[in-house]
Design a protein around this motif. Structure first.
Motif, PDB file in Angstrom:
ATOM      1  N   CYS A   1      -5.545   6.294  -9.250  1.00  0.00           N
ATOM      2  CA  CYS A   1      -4.194   6.134  -8.807  1.00  0.00           C
ATOM      3  C   CYS A   1      -4.472   5.796  -7.509  1.00  0.00           C
ATOM      4  CB  CYS A   1      -3.476   7.464  -8.609  1.00  0.00           C
ATOM      5  SG  CYS A   1      -1.758   7.057  -8.065  1.00  0.00           S
ATOM      6  N   ASN A   2      -3.679   4.434  -7.239  1.00  0.00           N
ATOM      7  CA  ASN A   2      -3.819   4.136  -5.830  1.00  0.00           C
ATOM      8  C   ASN A   2      -2.222   3.678  -5.541  1.00  0.00           C
ATOM      9  OD1 ASN A   2      -3.743   2.387  -3.339  1.00  0.00           O
ATOM     10  ND2 ASN A   2      -6.154   2.234  -3.790  1.00  0.00           N
ATOM     11  N   PRO A   3      -1.636   4.439  -4.524  1.00  0.00           N
ATOM     12  CA  PRO A   3       0.009   4.170  -4.293  1.00  0.00           C
ATOM     13  C   PRO A   3       0.077   3.406  -3.413  1.00  0.00           C
ATOM     14  CG  PRO A   3      -0.957   6.150  -3.354  1.00  0.00           C
ATOM     15  CD  PRO A   3      -2.098   5.786  -3.966  1.00  0.00           C
ATOM     16  N   THR A   4      -0.881   2.670  -2.616  1.00  0.00           N
ATOM     17  CA  THR A   4      -0.496   1.685  -1.546  1.00  0.00           C
ATOM     18  C   THR A   4      -0.079   0.441  -1.929  1.00  0.00           C
ATOM     19  OG1 THR A   4      -2.268   2.722  -0.220  1.00  0.00           O
ATOM     20  CG2 THR A   4      -1.687   0.435   0.825  1.00  0.00           C
ATOM     21  N   GLN A   5       1.157  -0.059  -1.258  1.00  0.00           N
ATOM     22  CA  GLN A   5       1.616  -1.415  -1.539  1.00  0.00           C
ATOM     23  C   GLN A   5       0.988  -2.141  -0.649  1.00  0.00           C
ATOM     24  OE1 GLN A   5       5.983  -1.302  -1.377  1.00  0.00           O
ATOM     25  NE2 GLN A   5       6.031  -3.461  -0.455  1.00  0.00           N
ATOM     26  N   ILE A   6       0.414  -3.241  -1.279  1.00  0.00           N
ATOM     27  CA  ILE A   6      -0.135  -4.379  -0.290  1.00  0.00           C
ATOM     28  C   ILE A   6       0.690  -5.692  -0.231  1.00  0.00           C
ATOM     29  CG2 ILE A   6      -2.162  -6.174  -0.295  1.00  0.00           C
ATOM     30  CD1 ILE A   6      -3.254  -3.249   0.440  1.00  0.00           C
ATOM     31  N   GLU A   7       0.912  -5.911   1.010  1.00  0.00           N
ATOM     32  CA  GLU A   7       1.662  -7.133   1.167  1.00  0.00           C
ATOM     33  C   GLU A   7       0.721  -8.021   1.881  1.00  0.00           C
ATOM     34  OE1 GLU A   7       4.993  -7.995   0.600  1.00  0.00           O
ATOM     35  OE2 GLU A   7       5.239  -6.122  -0.345  1.00  0.00           O
ATOM     36  N   PHE A   8       0.220  -9.130   1.219  1.00  0.00           N
ATOM     37  CA  PHE A   8      -0.671  -9.910   1.453  1.00  0.00           C
ATOM     38  C   PHE A   8      -0.323 -11.215   1.667  1.00  0.00           C
ATOM     39  CE2 PHE A   8      -4.329 -12.659   0.997  1.00  0.00           C
ATOM     40  CZ  PHE A   8      -5.545 -11.911   1.416  1.00  0.00           C
ATOM     41  N   GLY A   9      -0.581 -12.072   2.967  1.00  0.00           N
ATOM     42  CA  GLY A   9      -0.228 -13.291   3.058  1.00  0.00           C
ATOM     43  C   GLY A   9       0.148 -13.746   4.338  1.00  0.00           C
TER      44      GLY A   9
ATOM     45  N   VAL B   1       2.208   2.947   7.866  1.00  0.00           N
ATOM     46  CA  VAL B   1       2.382   1.727   7.577  1.00  0.00           C
ATOM     47  C   VAL B   1       1.225   0.937   8.374  1.00  0.00           C
ATOM     48  CG1 VAL B   1       3.807  -0.383   7.613  1.00  0.00           C
ATOM     49  CG2 VAL B   1       4.677   1.466   6.638  1.00  0.00           C
ATOM     50  N   ASP B   2       0.521  -0.133   7.924  1.00  0.00           N
ATOM     51  CA  ASP B   2      -0.350  -0.598   8.834  1.00  0.00           C
ATOM     52  C   ASP B   2      -0.267  -2.288   8.729  1.00  0.00           C
ATOM     53  OD1 ASP B   2      -2.751  -1.754   6.932  1.00  0.00           O
ATOM     54  OD2 ASP B   2      -2.150   0.387   6.391  1.00  0.00           O
ATOM     55  N   ILE B   3      -0.781  -3.032   9.929  1.00  0.00           N
ATOM     56  CA  ILE B   3      -0.857  -4.414  10.015  1.00  0.00           C
ATOM     57  C   ILE B   3      -2.575  -4.332  10.039  1.00  0.00           C
ATOM     58  CG2 ILE B   3      -0.507  -6.435  10.916  1.00  0.00           C
ATOM     59  CD1 ILE B   3       2.423  -5.285  11.766  1.00  0.00           C
ATOM     60  N   MET B   4      -3.429  -5.181   9.207  1.00  0.00           N
ATOM     61  CA  MET B   4      -4.657  -5.171   9.265  1.00  0.00           C
ATOM     62  C   MET B   4      -5.007  -6.626  10.507  1.00  0.00           C
ATOM     63  SD  MET B   4      -5.676  -2.410   8.203  1.00  0.00           S
ATOM     64  CE  MET B   4      -7.338  -2.722   8.572  1.00  0.00           C
ATOM     65  N   THR B   5      -5.737  -6.202  11.545  1.00  0.00           N
ATOM     66  CA  THR B   5      -6.414  -7.562  12.115  1.00  0.00           C
ATOM     67  C   THR B   5      -7.776  -7.802  12.028  1.00  0.00           C
ATOM     68  OG1 THR B   5      -6.727  -6.130  14.246  1.00  0.00           O
ATOM     69  CG2 THR B   5      -4.461  -7.355  13.876  1.00  0.00           C
TER      70      THR B   5
ATOM     71  N   PHE C   1      -2.600  12.482   0.772  1.00  0.00           N
ATOM     72  CA  PHE C   1      -1.308  12.259   1.821  1.00  0.00           C
ATOM     73  C   PHE C   1      -1.836  11.117   2.674  1.00  0.00           C
ATOM     74  CE2 PHE C   1      -0.944  16.568   0.232  1.00  0.00           C
ATOM     75  CZ  PHE C   1       0.449  16.562  -0.244  1.00  0.00           C
ATOM     76  N   LEU C   2      -2.820  10.628   2.793  1.00  0.00           N
ATOM     77  CA  LEU C   2      -3.433   9.525   3.945  1.00  0.00           C
ATOM     78  C   LEU C   2      -3.521   8.249   3.383  1.00  0.00           C
ATOM     79  CD1 LEU C   2      -6.023  11.808   5.811  1.00  0.00           C
ATOM     80  CD2 LEU C   2      -3.398  11.556   6.066  1.00  0.00           C
ATOM     81  N   PHE C   3      -3.049   8.009   2.035  1.00  0.00           N
ATOM     82  CA  PHE C   3      -2.699   6.401   1.491  1.00  0.00           C
ATOM     83  C   PHE C   3      -1.753   5.789   2.461  1.00  0.00           C
ATOM     84  CE2 PHE C   3      -4.802   7.994  -2.476  1.00  0.00           C
ATOM     85  CZ  PHE C   3      -5.742   6.999  -2.707  1.00  0.00           C
ATOM     86  N   PRO C   4      -1.875   4.582   3.150  1.00  0.00           N
ATOM     87  CA  PRO C   4      -0.885   4.058   3.806  1.00  0.00           C
ATOM     88  C   PRO C   4       0.142   3.836   2.472  1.00  0.00           C
ATOM     89  CG  PRO C   4      -2.884   3.261   4.439  1.00  0.00           C
ATOM     90  CD  PRO C   4      -3.182   4.087   3.306  1.00  0.00           C
ATOM     91  N   LYS C   5       1.443   3.929   3.053  1.00  0.00           N
ATOM     92  CA  LYS C   5       2.598   3.577   2.137  1.00  0.00           C
ATOM     93  C   LYS C   5       2.364   1.930   2.098  1.00  0.00           C
ATOM     94  CE  LYS C   5       4.220   7.603   2.066  1.00  0.00           C
ATOM     95  NZ  LYS C   5       4.126   8.678   0.936  1.00  0.00           N
TER      96      LYS C   5
END
Length: 382
Positions: A7-15, A135-139, A168-172
């Motif tokens: 199970c991986n609940p993190t939503q990825i917003e890529f682009g 929530v995170d923004i990866m650089t 509980f530490l999976f990013p949303k």
């Protein structure tokens, strides 16, 4: 293939331009006041900070700045962040940076809702039962922390580099815009490549049950990282290469490369954590030094898999030649393969060996990774 639950609940917003929507994502999870964590002032110089602030203001989200998180993140800074989060009663964490920022943010998120010492979670004295949403923004692409539930921090008082982990530490939501990574230095690009490869090979070489589909996924990640690293060294603005590199980093440690596997460990990370805890070397640089030395020591325990690695990655028919080829590639792109390249001598090594021996117990591998074994591996990397 072993039994598994995935199970991986993190939503990825890529682009491209995805960071402009960060306020919306925080609004959706109900955030009204966030702790904005980051590392250097680079995000202000390149305009990312202003973009984030604009998006937050569009959704009336208040933010508290918390910068200065360093590579090989420190527990003392985590404590500081927890105090700021509690004092300002934030309801979410917004991490803007690389894996060090996000790992620290995960610890802060857990500690902000805990009455005890957050280090309890790292020592296994307590389990994370709740945490602020992240929530995170990866650089920077390297750790894969954007799509997993773990994080690593160094206790600067005890020199223990340990991990926190909890569902509980999976990013949303994790936002990955490859364009934000164009300014990553050559050094940290190749260190990142080493880190991704290390994440990929730990289970690949050490698992007692290793499905063929996972072998192929790992090999695809490694070859993609090697190819795109070379393209990015020639042209840092190659978007397609940058995008594939970033996604490879995520996939190397989001759980997919360990589905159906069992009986594996993380020996390269176990040893490197001692290097970076004691000597403060860049994590990826430490890994590119440890990996060839460890591979030569471990090869006889799984020679068939090392032979496969040599053939699939380098087109060679000999296990030892495959290890030599990986070391040669590290040298080619410019990440260290010898401790001496990081000014670590035999005199310095004793403290590292002691620390790594302690790590072996923490990682659950003290029988195989004795002080004698660790000494042999590390001295062969001098």
């Amino acid at each position: 293939m072993d039994n598994f639950t995935f199970c991986n609940p993190t939503q990825i917003e890529f682009g491209k331009e995805k960071e402009q929507e960060v306020g919306k994502h925080l609004h959706v999870i109900g955030a009204k006041k966030v702790l904005l964590t980051y590392g250097s002032e680079r995000i202000k110089k390149d305009g990312l900070f202003d973009t984030v602030v604009k998006s937050l203001k569009e959704f009336n989200i208040v933010f508290i700045e918390f910068g200065g998180i360093v590579s090989n993140p420190l527990l003392s800074k985590v404590y500081e962040g927890i105090n700021v989060a509690k004092a300002n009663k934030v309801d979410a964490i917004l991490s803007v940076g690389g894996g060090s920022v996000l790992d620290s943010s995960k610890a802060i998120a857990a500690g902000a809702l805990y009455n005890g010492d957050v280090w309890d979670f790292f020592l296994g004295k307590a389990a994370v039962e709740k945490a602020l949403p992240i929530v995170d923004i990866m650089t920077l692409a390297a750790t894969g922390s954007e799509m997993n539930c773990g994080g690593v921090v160094t206790n600067d008082a005890t020199k223990q580099k340990y991990a926190i982990q909890s569902p509980f530490l999976f990013p949303k939501v994790s936002i990955i815009n490859p364009l934000l990574q164009n300014s990553v230095s050559k050094e940290y690009l190749v260190y990142s490549a080493s880190d991704i490869i290390a994440h990929s090979i730990e289970g690949y070489f050490t698992a007692t049950i290793q499905p063929d589909i996972i072998n192929r996924q790992v090999e695809a990640i490694i070859t993609t990282v090697m190819e795109t690293t070379e393209k990015l060294l020639k042209d840092p603005k190659d978007y397609d290469a940058r995008a594939e590199f970033a996604w490879a980093a995520t996939c190397a440690l989001n759980g997919l490369t360990y589905v159906g596997t069992s009986g594996f460990g993380y020996p390269n990370h176990m040893i490197e954590h001692a290097l970076s805890a004691i000597c403060n070397v860049p994590h990826g640089a430490g890994l590119s030094t440890v990996m060839p030395a460890w591979m030569r020591w471990y090869k006889v325990k799984n020679e068939a898999q090392f032979t496969r690695f040599a053939k699939k990655i380098f087109g060679l028919d000999d296990a030892s030649k495959g290890i030599d080829a990986l070391e040669a590639w590290f040298n080619k792109v410019g990440t260290p393969t010898k401790l001496s390249q990081m000014n670590i001598s035999r005199n310095t090594l004793d403290a590292v060996i002691d620390n790594a021996t302690e790590n072996a117990t923490y990682f659950g591998m003290p029988e195989l990774y004795t002080k004698e074994a660790i000494t042999k591996i590390l001295t062969s990397a001098l």
